[in-house]
Each structure stands twice: as C-alpha cells, then as structure tokens.
Motif scaffolding. Structure first.
Motif, PDB file in Angstrom:
ATOM      1  N   PHE A   1       0.786  -1.233   0.000  1.00  0.00           N
ATOM      2  CA  PHE A   1       0.000   0.000   0.000  1.00  0.00           C
ATOM      3  C   PHE A   1       0.814   1.277   0.000  1.00  0.00           C
ATOM      4  N   ILE A   2       2.062   1.209   0.424  1.00  0.00           N
ATOM      5  CA  ILE A   2       2.814   2.444   0.625  1.00  0.00           C
ATOM      6  C   ILE A   2       3.010   3.214  -0.684  1.00  0.00           C
ATOM      7  N   LEU A   3       3.298   2.539  -1.764  1.00  0.00           N
ATOM      8  CA  LEU A   3       3.498   3.242  -3.038  1.00  0.00           C
ATOM      9  C   LEU A   3       2.214   3.958  -3.461  1.00  0.00           C
ATOM     10  N   GLY A   4       1.077   3.276  -3.375  1.00  0.00           N
ATOM     11  CA  GLY A   4      -0.197   3.903  -3.724  1.00  0.00           C
ATOM     12  C   GLY A   4      -0.511   5.088  -2.817  1.00  0.00           C
ATOM     13  N   ASP A   5      -0.217   4.947  -1.527  1.00  0.00           N
ATOM     14  CA  ASP A   5      -0.448   6.050  -0.591  1.00  0.00           C
ATOM     15  C   ASP A   5       0.445   7.241  -0.916  1.00  0.00           C
ATOM     16  N   LEU A   6       1.688   6.984  -1.263  1.00  0.00           N
ATOM     17  CA  LEU A   6       2.604   8.073  -1.626  1.00  0.00           C
ATOM     18  C   LEU A   6       2.167   8.757  -2.922  1.00  0.00           C
ATOM     19  N   ILE A   7       1.660   7.984  -3.862  1.00  0.00           N
ATOM     20  CA  ILE A   7       1.136   8.568  -5.103  1.00  0.00           C
ATOM     21  C   ILE A   7      -0.087   9.438  -4.787  1.00  0.00           C
ATOM     22  N   ASN A   8      -0.962   8.949  -3.905  1.00  0.00           N
ATOM     23  CA  ASN A   8      -2.128   9.753  -3.505  1.00  0.00           C
ATOM     24  C   ASN A   8      -1.695  11.055  -2.857  1.00  0.00           C
ATOM     25  N   ILE A   9      -0.695  11.006  -1.997  1.00  0.00           N
ATOM     26  CA  ILE A   9      -0.185  12.221  -1.349  1.00  0.00           C
ATOM     27  C   ILE A   9       0.410  13.165  -2.398  1.00  0.00           C
ATOM     28  N   ALA A  10       1.129  12.610  -3.360  1.00  0.00           N
ATOM     29  CA  ALA A  10       1.707  13.444  -4.420  1.00  0.00           C
ATOM     30  C   ALA A  10       0.602  14.128  -5.231  1.00  0.00           C
ATOM     31  N   MET A  11      -0.483  13.416  -5.483  1.00  0.00           N
ATOM     32  CA  MET A  11      -1.599  14.016  -6.225  1.00  0.00           C
ATOM     33  C   MET A  11      -2.245  15.148  -5.430  1.00  0.00           C
ATOM     34  N   VAL A  12      -2.423  14.944  -4.117  1.00  0.00           N
ATOM     35  CA  VAL A  12      -2.997  16.018  -3.289  1.00  0.00           C
ATOM     36  C   VAL A  12      -2.035  17.201  -3.236  1.00  0.00           C
ATOM     37  N   ALA A  13      -0.732  16.924  -3.091  1.00  0.00           N
ATOM     38  CA  ALA A  13       0.257  18.006  -3.040  1.00  0.00           C
ATOM     39  C   ALA A  13       0.242  18.801  -4.341  1.00  0.00           C
ATOM     40  N   ALA A  14       0.205  18.107  -5.467  1.00  0.00           N
ATOM     41  CA  ALA A  14       0.181  18.796  -6.758  1.00  0.00           C
ATOM     42  C   ALA A  14      -1.108  19.598  -6.922  1.00  0.00           C
ATOM     43  N   GLY A  15      -2.223  19.010  -6.546  1.00  0.00           N
ATOM     44  CA  GLY A  15      -3.497  19.716  -6.644  1.00  0.00           C
ATOM     45  C   GLY A  15      -3.555  20.921  -5.726  1.00  0.00           C
ATOM     46  N   SER A  16      -3.009  20.774  -4.530  1.00  0.00           N
ATOM     47  CA  SER A  16      -3.044  21.891  -3.585  1.00  0.00           C
ATOM     48  C   SER A  16      -2.076  23.003  -3.981  1.00  0.00           C
ATOM     49  N   ALA A  17      -1.089  22.676  -4.805  1.00  0.00           N
ATOM     50  CA  ALA A  17      -0.149  23.697  -5.273  1.00  0.00           C
ATOM     51  C   ALA A  17      -0.838  24.691  -6.203  1.00  0.00           C
ATOM     52  N   MET A  18      -1.962  24.284  -6.764  1.00  0.00           N
ATOM     53  CA  MET A  18      -2.693  25.157  -7.676  1.00  0.00           C
ATOM     54  C   MET A  18      -3.638  26.104  -6.934  1.00  0.00           C
ATOM     55  N   ILE A  19      -3.752  25.920  -5.624  1.00  0.00           N
ATOM     56  CA  ILE A  19      -4.645  26.746  -4.813  1.00  0.00           C
ATOM     57  C   ILE A  19      -3.781  27.611  -3.900  1.00  0.00           C
ATOM     58  N   PRO A  20      -4.046  28.891  -3.812  1.00  0.00           N
ATOM     59  CA  PRO A  20      -3.243  29.747  -2.930  1.00  0.00           C
ATOM     60  C   PRO A  20      -3.256  29.243  -1.489  1.00  0.00           C
ATOM     61  N   ALA A  21      -2.085  29.261  -0.853  1.00  0.00           N
ATOM     62  CA  ALA A  21      -1.951  28.760   0.520  1.00  0.00           C
ATOM     63  C   ALA A  21      -2.896  29.465   1.482  1.00  0.00           C
ATOM     64  N   ARG A  22      -3.211  30.725   1.241  1.00  0.00           N
ATOM     65  CA  ARG A  22      -4.093  31.463   2.148  1.00  0.00           C
ATOM     66  C   ARG A  22      -5.512  30.906   2.145  1.00  0.00           C
ATOM     67  N   LEU A  23      -5.898  30.180   1.076  1.00  0.00           N
ATOM     68  CA  LEU A  23      -7.235  29.588   1.010  1.00  0.00           C
ATOM     69  C   LEU A  23      -7.278  28.175   1.595  1.00  0.00           C
ATOM     70  N   LEU A  24      -6.158  27.479   1.542  1.00  0.00           N
ATOM     71  CA  LEU A  24      -6.130  26.108   2.046  1.00  0.00           C
ATOM     72  C   LEU A  24      -6.285  26.126   3.557  1.00  0.00           C
ATOM     73  N   GLY A  25      -6.995  25.139   4.053  1.00  0.00           N
ATOM     74  CA  GLY A  25      -7.255  25.039   5.468  1.00  0.00           C
ATOM     75  C   GLY A  25      -8.405  25.925   5.909  1.00  0.00           C
ATOM     76  N   ARG A  26      -9.045  26.590   4.985  1.00  0.00           N
ATOM     77  CA  ARG A  26     -10.107  27.537   5.336  1.00  0.00           C
ATOM     78  C   ARG A  26     -11.457  27.165   4.722  1.00  0.00           C
ATOM     79  N   ILE A  27     -11.499  26.127   3.911  1.00  0.00           N
ATOM     80  CA  ILE A  27     -12.760  25.737   3.292  1.00  0.00           C
ATOM     81  C   ILE A  27     -13.734  25.306   4.392  1.00  0.00           C
ATOM     82  N   GLY A  28     -14.941  25.803   4.331  1.00  0.00           N
ATOM     83  CA  GLY A  28     -15.946  25.467   5.302  1.00  0.00           C
ATOM     84  C   GLY A  28     -15.987  26.401   6.493  1.00  0.00           C
TER      85      GLY A  28
END
Length: 188
Positions: A160-187
């Motif tokens: 599972f570790i490789l798949g989990d690391l790929i999932n984390i990489a996808m979230v990291a890449a996706g979150s890089a497209m959103i300004p840091a000031r908005l992340l952690g503030r949804i909701g």
C-alpha cells in the motif's frame, strides 16, 4: 412550555456551510472507499487521497469532524466502508482488520490539517507524510491482532505504501494550484 436554543456567536449561514462541507467530505470518503483493488487482509483504496485532501483543504477541525462523521455513519450501519456490505457493516466491520487504519485516519485528519495549515507545498507534503505515518502506526498493530505479526509489514504496509505516496503526491500537486491562504479555510 416552549424553549428556544440559542448559540451565541454561531451564525446560521456559517453553520450550514460547515455542515455542507462535512456532508460533501463524507460523500467523497465513501466514493474513495468504494474505488478499490481487492487485497487481503486490507484492500487498496483511495482513502489516503480523500483524507489528506480534506485535511489540507479544510484544516484540522473540519477534517476531524468529517472523518468522525464518516465513522459515525459507518458505525450506524450504512455501507460507506471499503468492501461493505460484503465484508460486514457497522461496528463489526470497524472492529475487523481495517479498524486500526480507520482510527489512524481519524488521528491523521487532525494532525495533517494542523500541520498543513498556512504552509506551502513542501510543508503540506510533510504534514501529509506525518498523517500517513500515524495511520500506519495505528493500523499495523491493529492488523497484527488478526494476522501473524511477522506478516504485518508484508500484508499491511508493503502493498500500500506506493499507492499512498502517489495519492499524497496528487494532493500536493493539486493543492499547489490553490493559494496557501485559502487552504485550510474551506468550510469556515
């Protein structure tokens, strides 16, 4: 006799928005649980993608509330978990081999959200890795209650570790497209 409940400082619009984010998060977690590659004793799912994405996007409070709500819905018997209803439902499922991973994801929701808040991509990635470490730290010993301890790493980590690391990489890449000031503030 009529009683009125008032919550000082709670704005109804904000409460509804937060509840909607939590419901959407539970739906995302359920969808990601159902996308799976059957393995034994633990199926390969996209839980990590959903848990880390929600934690980075919403912050620790809402991420934890979302995963707790997901667990509550599952405990109530709705087939939200991977392999349910075929592999069981409710508390019986939660006490099975994957129960430790579910509990670990609850802790990871808070830790990842707290560590990622206000960080750039590298900091968010490190926060997600810390959350993943917590997930495995809780999940692997729990799995050891169901299979021989000598097989825990081979059956509960290595596939599972490789798949989990790929999932984390996808979230990291996706979150890089959103300004840091908005992340952690949804909701909020």
């Amino acid at each position: 006799m009529s009683q009125t409940l008032t919550l000082r400082g709670v704005k109804p619009r904000e409460a509804i928005k937060t509840a909607a984010v939590i419901v959407a998060g539970v739906a995302l977690l359920t969808l990601c649980a159902k996308i799976r590659i059957p393995f034994w004793p633990v199926p390969l799912t996209m839980y990590t993608l959903a848990v880390m994405g929600i934690a980075v996007a919403t912050g620790p409070r809402i991420a934890t509330a979302t995963f707790f709500s997901f667990l509550a819905v599952g405990a109530a018997g709705l087939p939200v978990f991977s392999g349910s209803p075929e592999r069981g439902i409710g508390l019986a499922y939660m006490m099975g081999p994957t129960g430790g991973y579910l509990l670990g994801y609850l802790f990871a929701s808070w830790l990842t959200g707290a560590l990622a808040e206000g960080r750039q991509m590298f900091g968010r990635t490190m926060a997600m890795l810390a959350g993943l470490a917590v997930t495995y730290a809780v999940g692997l010993p729990w799995l050891g209650l169901y299979i021989p301890m000598k097989d825990v790493i081979a059956l509960g980590f290595t596939p599972f570790i490789l798949g989990d690391l790929i999932n984390i990489a996808m979230v990291a890449a996706g979150s890089a497209m959103i300004p840091a000031r908005l992340l952690g503030r949804i909701g909020r």
